[in-house]
Design an enzyme around this catalytic site. Sequence first.
Site, short mmCIF file in Angstrom:
data_model
loop_
_atom_site.label_atom_id
_atom_site.label_comp_id
_atom_site.label_asym_id
_atom_site.label_seq_id
_atom_site.Cartn_x
_atom_site.Cartn_y
_atom_site.Cartn_z
N SER A 121 0.20 -35.13 15.07
CA SER A 121 0.36 -34.12 16.10
C SER A 121 1.78 -34.09 16.63
O SER A 121 2.12 -33.20 17.40
CB SER A 121 -0.62 -34.38 17.24
N HIS A 142 -2.52 -29.57 10.98
CA HIS A 142 -2.85 -30.12 12.29
C HIS A 142 -4.05 -29.42 12.91
O HIS A 142 -3.97 -28.25 13.30
CB HIS A 142 -1.62 -30.02 13.21
N GLU A 154 -2.46 -25.74 12.78
CA GLU A 154 -1.01 -25.58 12.60
C GLU A 154 -0.66 -26.11 11.21
O GLU A 154 -0.94 -27.28 10.90
CB GLU A 154 -0.25 -26.33 13.68
N ASN A 192 0.94 -28.62 21.05
CA ASN A 192 1.17 -29.85 21.79
C ASN A 192 2.47 -29.81 22.57
O ASN A 192 2.58 -30.37 23.67
CB ASN A 192 1.17 -31.06 20.84
N1 CAA Z 1 -17.93 -31.88 18.13
C1 CAA Z 1 -18.52 -30.80 17.55
N2 CAA Z 1 -18.90 -29.72 18.26
C2 CAA Z 1 -18.73 -29.76 19.59
C3 CAA Z 1 -18.15 -30.85 20.24
C4 CAA Z 1 -17.75 -31.95 19.44
N3 CAA Z 1 -17.16 -33.02 19.96
N4 CAA Z 1 -18.08 -30.60 21.57
C5 CAA Z 1 -18.62 -29.38 21.74
N5 CAA Z 1 -19.00 -28.88 20.55
C6 CAA Z 1 -19.56 -27.56 20.28
C7 CAA Z 1 -20.96 -27.45 20.78
O1 CAA Z 1 -21.91 -27.86 19.82
C8 CAA Z 1 -21.06 -25.96 21.07
O2 CAA Z 1 -21.23 -25.28 19.86
P1 CAA Z 1 -21.98 -23.85 19.79
O3 CAA Z 1 -21.24 -22.92 20.72
O4 CAA Z 1 -21.85 -23.47 18.35
O5 CAA Z 1 -23.38 -24.10 20.22
C9 CAA Z 1 -19.66 -25.62 21.59
O6 CAA Z 1 -18.80 -26.62 21.04
C10 CAA Z 1 -19.59 -25.63 23.10
O7 CAA Z 1 -19.99 -26.93 23.53
P2 CAA Z 1 -20.68 -27.28 24.93
O8 CAA Z 1 -21.45 -26.08 25.43
O9 CAA Z 1 -21.37 -28.57 24.82
O10 CAA Z 1 -19.51 -27.61 25.86
P3 CAA Z 1 -18.41 -26.69 26.44
O11 CAA Z 1 -18.73 -25.24 26.39
O12 CAA Z 1 -18.10 -27.33 27.71
O13 CAA Z 1 -17.22 -26.90 25.40
C11 CAA Z 1 -15.33 -27.97 24.49
C12 CAA Z 1 -16.71 -28.15 25.13
C13 CAA Z 1 -15.52 -27.31 23.13
C14 CAA Z 1 -14.72 -29.34 24.34
C15 CAA Z 1 -14.48 -27.02 25.42
O14 CAA Z 1 -14.49 -27.55 26.70
C16 CAA Z 1 -13.06 -26.88 24.95
O15 CAA Z 1 -12.77 -26.13 24.02
N6 CAA Z 1 -12.10 -27.57 25.63
C17 CAA Z 1 -10.69 -27.53 25.32
C18 CAA Z 1 -10.37 -28.58 24.33
C19 CAA Z 1 -8.91 -28.57 23.92
O16 CAA Z 1 -8.02 -28.14 24.61
N7 CAA Z 1 -8.64 -29.11 22.71
C20 CAA Z 1 -7.31 -29.28 22.21
C21 CAA Z 1 -6.77 -30.61 22.61
S1 CAA Z 1 -5.17 -30.92 21.97
C22 CAA Z 1 -5.44 -31.47 20.40
O17 CAA Z 1 -6.53 -31.67 19.97
C23 CAA Z 1 -4.24 -31.68 19.59
C24 CAA Z 1 -3.84 -33.07 19.47
O18 CAA Z 1 -3.02 -33.30 18.60
C25 CAA Z 1 -4.27 -34.11 20.37
#
Ligand code: CAA
Length: 554
Positions: A121, A142, A154, A192
């Site tokens: 990342s 990524h 990415e 990021n």
């Molecule tokens: N694995 C697989 N699927 C998941 C999951 C996981 N860990 N967490 C949630 N889901 C799925 C659920 O099964 C659900 O799927 P459907 O819509 O198909 O039924 C969907 O995601 C929504 O889940 P929830 O209703 O349980 O929860 P939510 O609506 O609160 O969503 C979230 C949870 C998807 C994490 C949402 O809060 C989100 O998108 N958050 C932002 C996360 C973000 O910013 N990520 C980027 C981080 S930076 C990065 O990753 C880069 C790096 O290099 C570090």
Amino acid sequence: MPPEFKTIGVVGLGTMGAGIAEVFARHGFDVVGLEQTEEQLELGRGHVQHSTDRARKRAKLTKAEQAAILDRLRLTTDMDDLRDCDLVIEAVVERMEVKRAIFLALDEVVRPDAVLATNTSSLSVTELSAATAHPRRVIGIHFFNPAPVQRLVEVVSTVVTEPRVISDVEELTRRLGKRPVTVGDQAGFIANALLFGYLNHAVAMYESRHATREDIDTAIRLGCGYPMGPLALLDLIGVDTACQILDTMHRQGRNRLHAPSPILRQFVAAGLLGRKSGRGFYTYAAANSSVVVDDAGTASAHGTPRRRRPLERVGVVGSGALASRIGEVVVKAGIELTQTADATPDLRTLATADLVIEAVAHDLDAKTSVLAELDRICRDGAMLATTTSSSVIEIAAATSRPHDVVGLHFLDLARPTQLVEVVSTVATDPEVAETMRAMCAQGGAQPVSCGDRAGFIVNALLFPYLNDAVRMLDAHYADADDIDLAMKAGCALPLGPFEVLDSVGTDVALDIQRAVFRESREPGFAPAPLLEQLVTAGHLGRKSGRGFREHPDA
Ligand code: CAA
């Protein structure tokens, strides 16, 4: 001939590796997952099992489909088993020497035409490729967490990556249902680079006790419509991973705002890594659980109720939409309301109120003189509130009762929200702030408390991130469409930064960013020159028909 991608190797089955393996297996690819030990393999398999169980519970997968996915995933501790892979992607810890050793070993195992990819990342893909026998086949792919959910990938090309490899990988990510954005090899790439300054800033805000973790996260969720607040997101990403990413970004860019906030290192040292260890900024029901449980921090945020003052009559000064909205909150809270238009102020009708809230024009002088006048008219002990978005203490100081004055900032950025920032100055009596919080909550709004710092919570976190996006655009690293897409598809944000800027107005953004910069004197917060130029040119966004994009319908 480049390979047709059929068998994919994934090295490292932690949160990201397991998610990536799942994505490929779900789309019909044979996947070989490599870990160092049987225990780690078992943990990796557990991640995929858990995630597909969840999809089954939501009726998104049948039992047979889940079985087929798990069948397509072959697990091994022997690197030789990656021999027939057409592409191997590593998703191990963010340490160059570890990744380099893996790539050197892969060189010996895979066919010369297999593609080697890193899910790094922030580390340099170029540096990693230079250590291999065939740098032209090395690329960054990524993914974002959770990999099965976030649509962005990415694709990171180095100066030597074969163009054919880039287009094949772009096509591959589309077959996974993802949106590829191809970028050059710069620390943090797009998402990021923009996300982590904001996350680190939120940590600094928490560490300085400007607001509680719950209030910071609520403010961002409601104020910006983000799916998660920054501290909850750090727990999802992993505090250790976040710290490593920030360290790398800081090493490469020397931007002080990327130096990990001290508490992040303390968390890492203490093993508080976020969800994966069961505790980070929040405490979770178990390791790898997303269920937050109460802890000592919850108790201090919501424990013993603080004292409040009686509130029977509230006056609101103002005639616009904001004044009406505040009036609704007051009435819904079951409190008697007297509303006075600012055009014909007869403030004496408010003399017996327990609280008077000014919601007059967006002009600091007007607000200050209304509060000074209210101070003269209102009874001793009556509370006063201002809806300013700038310094509350400057307005409070114009009265003889700064301890009875509080800020009530109703957020109304790209869309109206229920969020109210209850702003205490150095002089505000805690009872007064507590009374406001209770009134807002009873009136159906969502209050969060914070100190009197430029931008309070939401603007202070949002606008520096928008400003960074403008700098990135100005540096021609990516265009506005790719940057907007990256933030929406990578982090599930409702709008990309340029959509927000054009909607809020570049002039408003510049004013807020100037205030944040003026207060902090932090060079990284200086308004981006391009933002200043757009404002000077009258390109104010949607309202003027042109900002970062054209808006012919304005
Ligand atoms: N694995 C697989 N699927 C998941 C999951 C996981 N860990 N967490 C949630 N889901 C799925 C659920 O099964 C659900 O799927 P459907 O819509 O198909 O039924 C969907 O995601 C929504 O889940 P929830 O209703 O349980 O929860 P939510 O609506 O609160 O969503 C979230 C949870 C998807 C994490 C949402 O809060 C989100 O998108 N958050 C932002 C996360 C973000 O910013 N990520 C980027 C981080 S930076 C990065 O990753 C880069 C790096 O290099 C570090």
